[in-house]
Design a protein around this motif. Structure first.
Motif, mmCIF file in Angstrom:
data_model
loop_
_atom_site.group_PDB
_atom_site.id
_atom_site.type_symbol
_atom_site.label_atom_id
_atom_site.label_comp_id
_atom_site.label_asym_id
_atom_site.label_seq_id
_atom_site.Cartn_x
_atom_site.Cartn_y
_atom_site.Cartn_z
ATOM 1 N N ALA B 31 0.857 -1.025 -0.017
ATOM 2 C CA ALA B 31 -0.059 0.008 0.064
ATOM 3 C C ALA B 31 0.888 1.332 0.303
ATOM 4 N N TRP B 32 2.032 1.162 0.996
ATOM 5 C CA TRP B 32 2.860 2.339 0.740
ATOM 6 C C TRP B 32 3.466 2.496 -0.533
ATOM 7 N N CYS B 33 4.011 1.722 -1.435
ATOM 8 C CA CYS B 33 4.565 1.800 -2.480
ATOM 9 C C CYS B 33 3.745 2.353 -3.456
ATOM 10 N N LEU B 34 2.471 1.849 -3.391
ATOM 11 C CA LEU B 34 1.520 2.524 -4.390
ATOM 12 C C LEU B 34 1.056 4.002 -3.977
ATOM 13 N N LEU B 35 1.018 4.230 -2.696
ATOM 14 C CA LEU B 35 0.732 5.525 -2.372
ATOM 15 C C LEU B 35 1.944 6.613 -2.731
ATOM 16 N N VAL B 36 3.195 6.149 -2.668
ATOM 17 C CA VAL B 36 4.343 7.035 -3.149
ATOM 18 C C VAL B 36 4.323 7.293 -4.738
ATOM 19 N N LEU B 37 4.216 6.327 -5.233
ATOM 20 C CA LEU B 37 4.372 6.314 -6.765
ATOM 21 C C LEU B 37 2.895 7.432 -7.122
ATOM 22 N N SER B 38 1.748 7.008 -6.678
ATOM 23 C CA SER B 38 0.397 7.761 -7.034
ATOM 24 C C SER B 38 0.575 9.230 -6.624
ATOM 25 N N VAL B 76 10.332 1.578 3.012
ATOM 26 C CA VAL B 76 9.227 1.734 2.102
ATOM 27 C C VAL B 76 10.100 2.023 0.943
ATOM 28 N N LEU B 77 11.082 3.039 0.731
ATOM 29 C CA LEU B 77 11.850 3.290 -0.186
ATOM 30 C C LEU B 77 12.901 2.402 -0.707
ATOM 31 N N GLU B 78 13.429 1.354 -0.036
ATOM 32 C CA GLU B 78 14.221 0.202 -0.324
ATOM 33 C C GLU B 78 13.155 -0.502 -0.942
ATOM 34 N N GLU B 79 11.913 -0.958 -0.766
ATOM 35 C CA GLU B 79 10.918 -1.652 -1.386
ATOM 36 C C GLU B 79 10.765 -1.324 -2.913
ATOM 37 N N LEU B 80 10.600 0.025 -2.837
ATOM 38 C CA LEU B 80 10.406 0.483 -4.151
ATOM 39 C C LEU B 80 11.662 0.298 -5.215
ATOM 40 N N ARG B 81 12.764 0.696 -4.387
ATOM 41 C CA ARG B 81 14.004 0.246 -5.317
ATOM 42 C C ARG B 81 14.278 -1.391 -5.946
ATOM 43 N N LYS B 82 13.662 -2.070 -4.852
ATOM 44 C CA LYS B 82 13.738 -3.514 -5.355
ATOM 45 C C LYS B 82 12.812 -3.822 -6.462
ATOM 46 N N PRO B 91 23.895 6.490 -3.357
ATOM 47 C CA PRO B 91 23.359 5.420 -2.707
ATOM 48 C C PRO B 91 24.220 5.220 -1.514
ATOM 49 N N LYS B 92 25.419 5.853 -1.169
ATOM 50 C CA LYS B 92 25.770 5.774 0.165
ATOM 51 C C LYS B 92 25.012 6.575 1.230
ATOM 52 N N LYS B 93 24.889 7.619 0.953
ATOM 53 C CA LYS B 93 24.064 8.349 1.947
ATOM 54 C C LYS B 93 22.452 8.221 1.927
#
Lengths: 391, 173
Positions: B31-38, B76-82, B91-93
């Motif tokens: 749900a979070w991924c969808l929310l961020v993208l939309s 959430v963002l890592e999930e989106l990255r995957k 990528p480091k910071k």
């Protein structure tokens, strides 16, 4: 050692024999004495030592000379000892075995043990101060009068020692008085349990006639009180058999209350409840736990259960996890959301149990959490029940 | 611009706590991924600054006073990255990321579809007129940042549907 006087070993008319122990060696301070093996006799007024071999060698020490006692435990190759601290020798005393000594204390070495009992009696006798009550002897009275003003408030170390001794005696007395009450209570406890049972029986017989809430409540209190023949170590020996019998008793006693409080009770609650019911034959936490561990093996209708968090409860076998999960979900759904405190209030069980139930239900995926500074709040798991994108 | 339609989860307090139950968490993250993208799509946003985003309405619902904690934002963002929807610019910071609410392949398809329907095959046009020209104002890719456009066109080039001419021009086949 110079406080001892020779005696014939016979008791005075007002003197009582209190304790006796053989195999005693006397030390003058740290030094050895010729009095190596004899019987020590404690009377209400004196400490008497009689040689085992030479029956005419009898020494006596008036208890009034003693300041206080110290116990030294036995060690490797050493017997247990009692150190007896003494007042300075009075100048006009009857002849004794030693004319003068540097030491202000003697040591009694217990070659044949028995020191604990003797020490206890000795202390009691010193606390009782019987010699003061029977100071009919005019010579002694005179002596006391002379010593009076200086003796009562003696300065220096002896004074301090005396004061300490007196304080200790007072404490001793307070404690023994306190425990006297307790033993009285213990004696009466059996009667009380019996009485409560009779009342309970009477109320049960007249059940129809009682309508008031209070009476009914009282009845339930009484009924939940008292196990007629508690399983004890005396009646059922020790070890596994004892614990097995105890487990059986537990399952009998706890079934009813467990049903009343929702099928689950924390072990601490069980402990309190069982011990209240047993009256005076109190259970140790260890015995209770051991008995509870046998519940499953004995196939009894209640079980011990440990949650992941380490909380231990006793629950009914019929009270399955599914049941807990269903009930908790229902309660949370009814209120919209609940914290452990709120759930414990709604369902009237302890906060700790409420938390366990919520966590179990969450683990099953039926609740989800809202973790904020205000606390941990649980909601019905809409993530699983509602579609991700609402149609 | 029309008001953004928040999903039902946005007003559900547990949405802002990462759920320990794995199954529940999976649904929550979805749900979070969808929310961020939309949300980014609604605002035509092509990049995200993590610190700014945490205070923005996206991760902070003032109405119910819930804010997604920083470590959860990263989850959430890592999930989106995957899933290939974001890329860290550092990528480091991990302070800033590029957002692709559509993958370059999807963008390529959309652009190619528009090109075909407008009969622009076998013609050359500049990248500027493609995303900023008057003809594309109604299109989703209007105003697209050039880094993403280049990637989208590259995917088309691999399929031999277009050919990049320098960095400014493109020919469609």
């Amino acid at each position: 050692m110079d406080r001892f006087v020779w005696t014939n070993g016979l008791l005075e008319p007002h003197e009582d024999l209190k304790a006796q122990q053989h195999g005693i060696k006397i030390y003058d301070g740290e030094d050895k004495t010729p009095f190596e093996y004899g019987t020590l006799i404690l009377t209400s007024h004196r400490l008497i030592w009689r040689d085992h071999k030479r029956s005419d060698c009898v020494l006596a020490l008036p208890l009034s000379q003693i300041v206080f006692l110290e116990e030294t435990e036995s060690g490797l190759g050493k017997s247990a000892k009692i150190v007896v601290h003494l007042n300075p020798a009075s100048p006009n005393r009857p002849p004794g075995p030693v004319a003068s000594s540097q030491n202000s204390y003697i040591r009694l070495s217990f070659k044949d043990a028995g020191e604990t009992e003797f020490h206890r009696r000795f202390t009691e006798e010193l606390a009782r101060r019987s010699w003061e009550m029977t100071q009919a002897d005019p010579a002694q009275q005179q002596q006391a009068a002379q010593a009076g003003p200086t003796g009562a408030r003696r300065a220096g170390i002896v004074g301090i020692e005396r004061k300490l001794e007196q304080k200790r005696k007072e404490t001793d007395q307070t404690i023994s008085v306190a425990f006297e009450d307790l033993s009285n209570l213990m004696e009466k406890a059996k009667d009380m349990v019996g009485l409560s049972k009779t009342i309970a029986q009477k109320i049960q017989d007249k059940q129809g006639a009682i309508s008031e809430d209070e009476t009914v409540q009282f009845k339930s209190y009484l009924l939940s009180l008292g196990i007629p023949n508690p399983v004890t170590r005396e009646t059922h020996g020790s070890g596994t058999n004892y614990h097995m019998q105890l487990a059986k008793e537990l399952s009998q006693v706890l079934q009813q209350p467990l049903q009343e409080c929702g099928g689950m009770m924390s072990l601490a609650d069980v402990y309190c409840r069982v011990n209240r019911a047993r009256g005076m034959e109190l259970l140790s936490p260890d015995d209770l736990l051991n008995a509870c561990k046998l519940l499953e093996a004995l196939n009894l209708p209640i079980r011990l259960r440990e949650f992941d968090s380490g909380v231990v409860v006793v629950q009914l076998v019929s009270h399955s996890e599914e049941e807990v999960v269903r009930e908790t979900t229902r309660l949370v759904e009814e209120s919209g959301s609940l914290t452990a405190e709120e759930l414990s209030r709604v369902a009237s069980f302890s906060v700790m149990l409420a938390k366990e139930k919520l966590l179990t239900t969450e683990k099953k995926g039926l609740l989800c959490r809202d973790d904020t500074v205000e606390g941990l709040r649980f909601y019905p798991n809409l993530f699983m029940t509602k579609p991700v994108i609402e149609a | 611009m029309a008001e953004f339609q928040w999903p039902w989860q946005y007003n559900f307090p547990p949405f802002f706590t990462i759920q320990p139950n794995k199954d529940t968490q999976a649904k929550q993250l979805e749900a979070w991924c969808l929310l961020v993208l939309s949300y980014c799509r609604h605002r035509r946003q092509y990049s995200l600054d993590v610190t700014d985003a945490q205070d923005s309405p996206l991760f902070h619902n003032k109405k119910i006073d819930r804010k997604l904690p920083l470590d959860a934002v990263y989850t959430v963002l890592e999930e989106l990255r995957k899933k290939g929807n974001i890329e860290w610019t550092d990528p480091k910071k991990r302070n800033r990321c590029l957002i692709m609410w559509r993958t370059p392949e999807e963008w390529g398809k959309i652009i190619y579809q528009w090109v075909t329907s407008n009969g622009m095959n076998n013609t050359v046009c500049t990248t500027y007129e493609l995303v900023n020209g008057d003809d594309t104002t109604s299109q989703e890719f209007h105003g697209m940042e050039s880094w993403l456009l280049t990637r989208a066109l590259q995917t088309l080039q691999l399929e031999r549907k277009a050919e990049l001419m320098g960095s400014e021009g493109v020919k469609f086949f």
